[in-house]
Design an enzyme around this catalytic site. Structure first.
Site, PDB file in Angstrom:
ATOM      1  N   LYS A 102     -10.431 -19.274  -4.649  1.00 29.22           N
ATOM      2  CA  LYS A 102      -9.631 -18.071  -5.439  1.00 29.22           C
ATOM      3  C   LYS A 102     -10.005 -16.932  -4.503  1.00 29.22           C
ATOM      4  O   LYS A 102      -8.805 -16.249  -4.069  1.00 29.22           O
ATOM      5  CB  LYS A 102     -10.135 -18.008  -6.906  1.00 29.22           C
TER       6      LYS A 102
ATOM      7  N   GLN B  91     -15.649 -16.495 -14.231  1.00 27.92           N
ATOM      8  CA  GLN B  91     -15.357 -17.988 -13.922  1.00 27.92           C
ATOM      9  C   GLN B  91     -16.132 -18.772 -15.136  1.00 27.92           C
ATOM     10  O   GLN B  91     -17.396 -18.402 -15.382  1.00 27.92           O
ATOM     11  CB  GLN B  91     -16.068 -18.564 -12.841  1.00 27.92           C
TER      12      GLN B  91
ATOM     13  N   ASP C 227      -6.434 -13.681 -16.268  1.00 29.83           N
ATOM     14  CA  ASP C 227      -6.786 -15.023 -16.530  1.00 29.83           C
ATOM     15  C   ASP C 227      -5.994 -15.292 -18.103  1.00 29.83           C
ATOM     16  O   ASP C 227      -5.728 -16.581 -18.516  1.00 29.83           O
ATOM     17  CB  ASP C 227      -8.065 -15.398 -17.045  1.00 29.83           C
TER      18      ASP C 227
HETATM   19  N1  GUN Z   1     -12.581 -22.630 -15.321  1.00 33.22           N
HETATM   20  C1  GUN Z   1     -11.857 -23.669 -15.147  1.00 33.22           C
HETATM   21  N2  GUN Z   1     -10.671 -23.283 -15.160  1.00 33.22           N
HETATM   22  C2  GUN Z   1     -10.756 -21.707 -15.388  1.00 33.22           C
HETATM   23  C3  GUN Z   1      -9.664 -20.622 -15.397  1.00 33.22           C
HETATM   24  O1  GUN Z   1      -8.580 -20.969 -15.155  1.00 33.22           O
HETATM   25  N3  GUN Z   1     -10.070 -19.570 -15.324  1.00 33.22           N
HETATM   26  C4  GUN Z   1     -11.340 -19.239 -15.351  1.00 33.22           C
HETATM   27  N4  GUN Z   1     -11.958 -17.928 -15.283  1.00 33.22           N
HETATM   28  N5  GUN Z   1     -12.508 -20.159 -15.219  1.00 33.22           N
HETATM   29  C5  GUN Z   1     -12.059 -21.556 -15.307  1.00 33.22           C
END
Ligand code: GUN
Length: 316
Positions: free
Chosen positions: A62, A106, A129
């Site tokens: 990311k 995350q 998110d």
């Molecule tokens: N863990 C798995 N998918 C995601 C996501 O799309 N965002 C976040 N913050 N954590 C995740």
């Protein structure tokens, strides 16, 4: 013609990797324009707690993608033993920092940390998110807000492949807050008839076989097979499971030398929730794993971060 070739021509492989690269290039162009017009470079702050190896890989992807698109990606890593109060203080610092446009925690967090309370502490205007209750509410009301990256990536993939949604029956297997539920909201907004199935659903195969669009997001290796798929259905696989057993790789991908080599090299193979080999023989279109939905999650996070930044800079 070998059976494999026949399958390939009958079923469109929905190439998430290619579409994600397209989206990322578009974002990079828009960031360059924004900066060229005197705007501020968009910034994304990622909070990762603990040393879960898979989470580290995702977070690395990311922030690297942010940098490549000309944004400023920053990661704060905290020990799994961090207190909730310290985490809240870190979120507050991001909320107050004008150079931070998007905040991402995350998931999953280590056991014992209250996901919900922490997600609710993020400023909804920086919630790229789309996990804050405000943005969840906006999604279900059909009002503007931030939408979770994975399901909005699925919608974007379908759109770019000209797969019409209105009037179609979409069946989602999985009811998570990250994928299943927002996926349902987005498909509903695109005028699908939506069914959500889960671990207590009775007659799962029968319901799945009604799907024009089948979305699998359960986190179980090859859980849905040809018995769950109507011939000609569009199949979206959100699963990302790891298998290490050579016999299982051979059962799921008979004679697949590339995957056997991946297993030898990495000690594991990524597999979705769909039995890809058997389902791709009857579906009209399918996402592969890897290089399907996964890359779109990162691309849509960039889209959301750029949008957050533009809004915060007073641009539309
Ligand atoms: N863990 C798995 N998918 C995601 C996501 O799309 N965002 C976040 N913050 N954590 C995740």
């Amino acid at each position: 013609m070998t059976p494999l070739t026949r399958r390939e021509t009958a079923c469109t492989l929905l190439d998430g990797q290619r579409i994600a690269a397209e989206i990322r290039a578009e974002v990079a162009t828009e960031v360059a324009q924004l900066v060229g017009q005197g705007g501020r470079r968009p910034g994304l702050a990622v909070l990762i707690v603990g040393a879960d190896p898979a989470s580290r890989v995702y977070v690395g992807a990311k922030t690297r993608a942010c940098d490549k698109a000309g944004m400023i990606g920053r990661t704060i890593e905290l020990e799994a033993t961090v207190s909730e109060a310290e985490l809240e203080a870190q979120i507050d610092r991001f909320n107050d920092d004008d150079t931070v446009d998007g905040i991402l925690i995350q998931l999953p967090l280590p056991a014992g940390l209250g996901n919900r309370r922490l997600l609710e502490r993020i400023d909804p205007a920086k919630d790229v998110d789309g996990f804050h209750p405000y943005n969840i509410g906006q999604l279900w009301l059909g009002e503007p807000g931030f939408e979770p990256a994975t399901p909005s990536g699925v919608i974007e993939l379908l759109r770019r492949y000209d797969i019409a949604l209105a009037g179609k029956h979409a069946v989602i297997v999985g009811r998570s807050a990250i994928v299943g539920k927002p996926m349902a909201g987005l498909l509903l907004r695109h005028h699908c008839t939506v069914s959500i199935c889960h671990s207590r659903t009775r007659d799962l195969a029968e319901i799945c076989r009604q799907a024009d669009i089948l979305v699998a997001a359960v986190g179980r290796t090859a859980f849905l097979g040809p018995d769950h798929v109507k011939p000609g259905a569009v199949v979206i696989d959100v699963g990302m499971n790891r298998i290490t057993d050579p016999a299982e790789v051979e059962r799921l991908y008979p004679g697949d030398r590339k995957r056997r080599a991946t297993l030898a090299r990495r000690g594991e193979v990524l597999v979705g929730d769909i039995d890809f080999t058997r389902v791709s023989a009857i579906a009209s279109a399918i996402t592969p794993v890897p290089r399907g939905v996964g890359p779109l999650t990162v691309a849509m996070l960039l889209v959301n971060t750029l949008r957050a930044s533009r809004l915060r800079q007073g641009l539309k």
